[in-house]
Design a protein around this motif. Structure first.
Motif, short mmCIF file in Angstrom:
data_model
loop_
_atom_site.label_atom_id
_atom_site.label_comp_id
_atom_site.label_asym_id
_atom_site.label_seq_id
_atom_site.Cartn_x
_atom_site.Cartn_y
_atom_site.Cartn_z
N THR A 1 6.96 68.88 1.88
CA THR A 1 6.80 69.99 2.83
C THR A 1 7.82 71.10 2.56
O THR A 1 9.03 70.86 2.62
CB THR A 1 6.97 69.49 4.28
N PRO A 2 7.36 72.32 2.24
CA PRO A 2 8.28 73.44 2.02
C PRO A 2 9.01 73.79 3.32
O PRO A 2 8.48 73.61 4.42
CB PRO A 2 7.37 74.59 1.57
N LEU A 3 10.21 74.35 3.19
CA LEU A 3 11.03 74.65 4.35
C LEU A 3 10.33 75.61 5.32
O LEU A 3 10.31 75.36 6.53
CB LEU A 3 12.36 75.25 3.89
N ALA A 4 9.77 76.69 4.82
CA ALA A 4 9.17 77.69 5.71
C ALA A 4 8.02 77.12 6.52
O ALA A 4 7.90 77.37 7.73
CB ALA A 4 8.70 78.90 4.90
N SER A 5 7.17 76.32 5.88
CA SER A 5 6.03 75.75 6.62
C SER A 5 6.50 74.69 7.59
O SER A 5 5.95 74.54 8.69
CB SER A 5 4.99 75.18 5.65
N GLY A 6 7.54 73.94 7.23
CA GLY A 6 8.10 72.95 8.15
C GLY A 6 8.70 73.60 9.38
O GLY A 6 8.52 73.13 10.50
N ILE A 7 9.41 74.70 9.18
CA ILE A 7 9.99 75.41 10.32
C ILE A 7 8.90 76.05 11.16
O ILE A 7 8.98 76.08 12.40
CB ILE A 7 11.01 76.46 9.84
N ALA A 8 7.83 76.54 10.52
CA ALA A 8 6.72 77.12 11.28
C ALA A 8 6.07 76.08 12.18
O ALA A 8 5.77 76.34 13.36
CB ALA A 8 5.68 77.71 10.32
N THR A 9 5.86 74.87 11.66
CA THR A 9 5.29 73.79 12.47
C THR A 9 6.24 73.40 13.59
O THR A 9 5.82 73.12 14.72
CB THR A 9 4.97 72.57 11.59
N SER A 10 7.53 73.38 13.28
CA SER A 10 8.53 73.06 14.29
C SER A 10 8.54 74.09 15.40
O SER A 10 8.67 73.75 16.59
CB SER A 10 9.92 72.98 13.65
N TYR A 11 8.39 75.35 15.04
CA TYR A 11 8.39 76.42 16.04
C TYR A 11 7.16 76.32 16.94
O TYR A 11 7.25 76.52 18.17
CB TYR A 11 8.44 77.78 15.37
N GLU A 12 6.03 75.97 16.37
CA GLU A 12 4.83 75.75 17.18
C GLU A 12 5.05 74.63 18.19
O GLU A 12 4.65 74.74 19.36
CB GLU A 12 3.64 75.42 16.28
N ALA A 13 5.70 73.55 17.74
CA ALA A 13 5.99 72.43 18.65
C ALA A 13 6.98 72.86 19.73
O ALA A 13 6.86 72.46 20.89
CB ALA A 13 6.55 71.26 17.84
N PHE A 14 7.96 73.67 19.35
CA PHE A 14 8.93 74.18 20.32
C PHE A 14 8.23 75.01 21.39
O PHE A 14 8.48 74.85 22.59
CB PHE A 14 9.98 75.01 19.61
N LEU A 15 7.33 75.91 20.98
CA LEU A 15 6.61 76.74 21.94
C LEU A 15 5.75 75.90 22.88
O LEU A 15 5.68 76.15 24.08
CB LEU A 15 5.73 77.75 21.20
N ALA A 16 5.12 74.86 22.31
CA ALA A 16 4.30 73.98 23.14
C ALA A 16 5.15 73.26 24.18
O ALA A 16 4.74 73.07 25.33
CB ALA A 16 3.56 72.97 22.26
N SER A 17 6.36 72.84 23.77
CA SER A 17 7.24 72.14 24.71
C SER A 17 7.73 73.09 25.80
O SER A 17 7.91 72.67 26.95
CB SER A 17 8.44 71.55 23.96
N GLN A 18 7.92 74.35 25.48
CA GLN A 18 8.32 75.33 26.48
C GLN A 18 7.22 75.55 27.51
O GLN A 18 7.49 75.65 28.70
CB GLN A 18 8.65 76.66 25.79
N GLN A 19 5.98 75.58 27.07
CA GLN A 19 4.86 75.74 27.99
C GLN A 19 4.72 74.54 28.91
O GLN A 19 4.45 74.68 30.10
CB GLN A 19 3.57 75.95 27.19
N THR A 20 4.95 73.34 28.34
CA THR A 20 4.88 72.12 29.15
C THR A 20 5.95 72.11 30.22
O THR A 20 5.70 71.73 31.38
CB THR A 20 5.04 70.89 28.24
N GLU A 21 7.16 72.55 29.88
CA GLU A 21 8.25 72.57 30.85
C GLU A 21 7.99 73.55 31.99
O GLU A 21 8.44 73.34 33.12
CB GLU A 21 9.56 72.96 30.14
N ARG A 22 7.25 74.63 31.71
CA ARG A 22 6.99 75.63 32.74
C ARG A 22 5.89 75.22 33.71
O ARG A 22 5.75 75.82 34.77
CB ARG A 22 6.63 76.98 32.08
N ARG A 23 5.12 74.21 33.34
CA ARG A 23 4.01 73.78 34.22
C ARG A 23 4.54 72.98 35.42
O ARG A 23 5.52 72.31 35.34
CB ARG A 23 3.02 72.94 33.43
#
Length: 307
Positions: free
Chosen positions: A285-307
């Motif tokens: 897994t290249p660094l940029a794509s790994g960080i992009a996937t991580s950021y997507e997961a981070f955003l999803a976790s932020q949405q879950t916390e706001r619910r």
């Protein structure tokens, strides 16, 4: 498997069914046992009667947390490792994979770091307590394998990143902290993001799903492993480069400010994973794509916390 709520443990659990659908994975939770309690741990493992154990539970945190609250990183890890390993030995579980850390190596280790450098010098001060506990548990695995004929092996991963990471500022590791800090600045419109150190320290980060997939495939074959096995992607970057990559992924347009008065750890930590590559280890897994996937997961976790 212990540590199922952690980044690596949860990633292993996600990969397990697809790779080993005929093998049952029992994920230990705090409801099953407080792993710092030897009696609770023994009772849980006695009920489970596992053929193998993946011991991924640990008290972990970033450099800031380890410096401000060092005691639990030694004491809690000693307690939970002692409980799990003693129960495994008493119940004669034949195979155990102990998840250690690159922190077990000396601060002045030759780069890239080979497995033979454990106990070869002084440890990094910020990681000393955590590393001491990891080294002690690794030695128990080595002794148990020699004394009882078990296959208790130690894996020393590089730093990890990916989905299910701890993104809390002040406690998360480098990439997770970078994502959280840059995102906060991006949302608030802050013009700068502060970074500890001068940004030149080099670290190796491996995408957690690459590691999880390979670990799942290896259970049942640990008798062919050496006592300690490094697992890293084979490439390191500076702290500044990790922040720049996260900045690009997030779309932040501000600047970074570096504080060289703050500790940044050893100048470089890069593992020599030659032995693991001889066993089939090949993270891709290249660094940029790994960080992009991580950021997507981070955003999803932020949405879950706001619910």
């Amino acid at each position: 498997m212990t540590g199922g709520a952690g980044m690596l443990g949860s990633s292993i659990a996600e990969q397990w069914q697809g790779i080993r659908p005929n093998d049952k994975l029992i994920v230990a939770t705090r409801r099953d046992a407080d792993l710092r309690d030897r009696e609770q741990t023994h009772r849980f493992l006695e009920r489970s009667r596992p053929d193998a154990i993946i011991h991924a539970a640990a008290k972990v945190g970033g450099i800031q947390a380890k410096l401000s609250e060092p005691t639990p990183y030694l004491l809690d890890n000693l307690l939970l490792d002692s409980s799990v390993l003693s129960a495994a030995i008493e119940l004669r579980v034949p195979e155990l994979l102990y998840v250690s850390s690159a922190a077990i190596y000396p601060a002045s280790a030759r780069q890239p770091i080979g497995e033979d450098q454990v106990l070869d010098g002084q440890l990094e001060s910020a990681n000393e307590g955590y590393a001491l506990a990891k080294i002690a548990a690794g030695k128990v695995c080595e002794y148990a394998s020699e004394q009882f004929g078990f296959s208790y092996k130690v894996v020393a991963p590089s730093n990890l990143y990916g989905p299910n990471d701890d993104y809390s500022i002040g406690r998360g590791h480098l990439i997770a902290a970078a994502i959280a800090k840059i995102h906060a600045a991006h949302v608030s419109g802050a013009l700068t993001v502060p970074i500890w150190g001068d940004g030149t320290a080099r670290r190796e980060f491996t995408y957690v799903m690459d590691l999880a997939q390979w670990v799942v495939s290896q259970i049942g074959t640990l008798d062919s492993w050496p006592a300690v096995l490094n697992l890293g992607c084979g490439q390191d970057h500076t702290v500044a480069e990790y922040y720049e990559t996260a900045k690009s992924v997030i779309g932040y347009t501000g600047e970074f400010t570096f504080d060289p008065t703050k500790p940044s750890g050893v100048p470089q930590r890069l593992l020599d994973s030659t032995r693991a590559r001889g066993l089939g280890w090949n993270p891709e897994t290249p660094l940029a794509s790994g960080i992009a996937t991580s950021y997507e997961a981070f955003l999803a976790s932020q949405q879950t916390e706001r619910r």
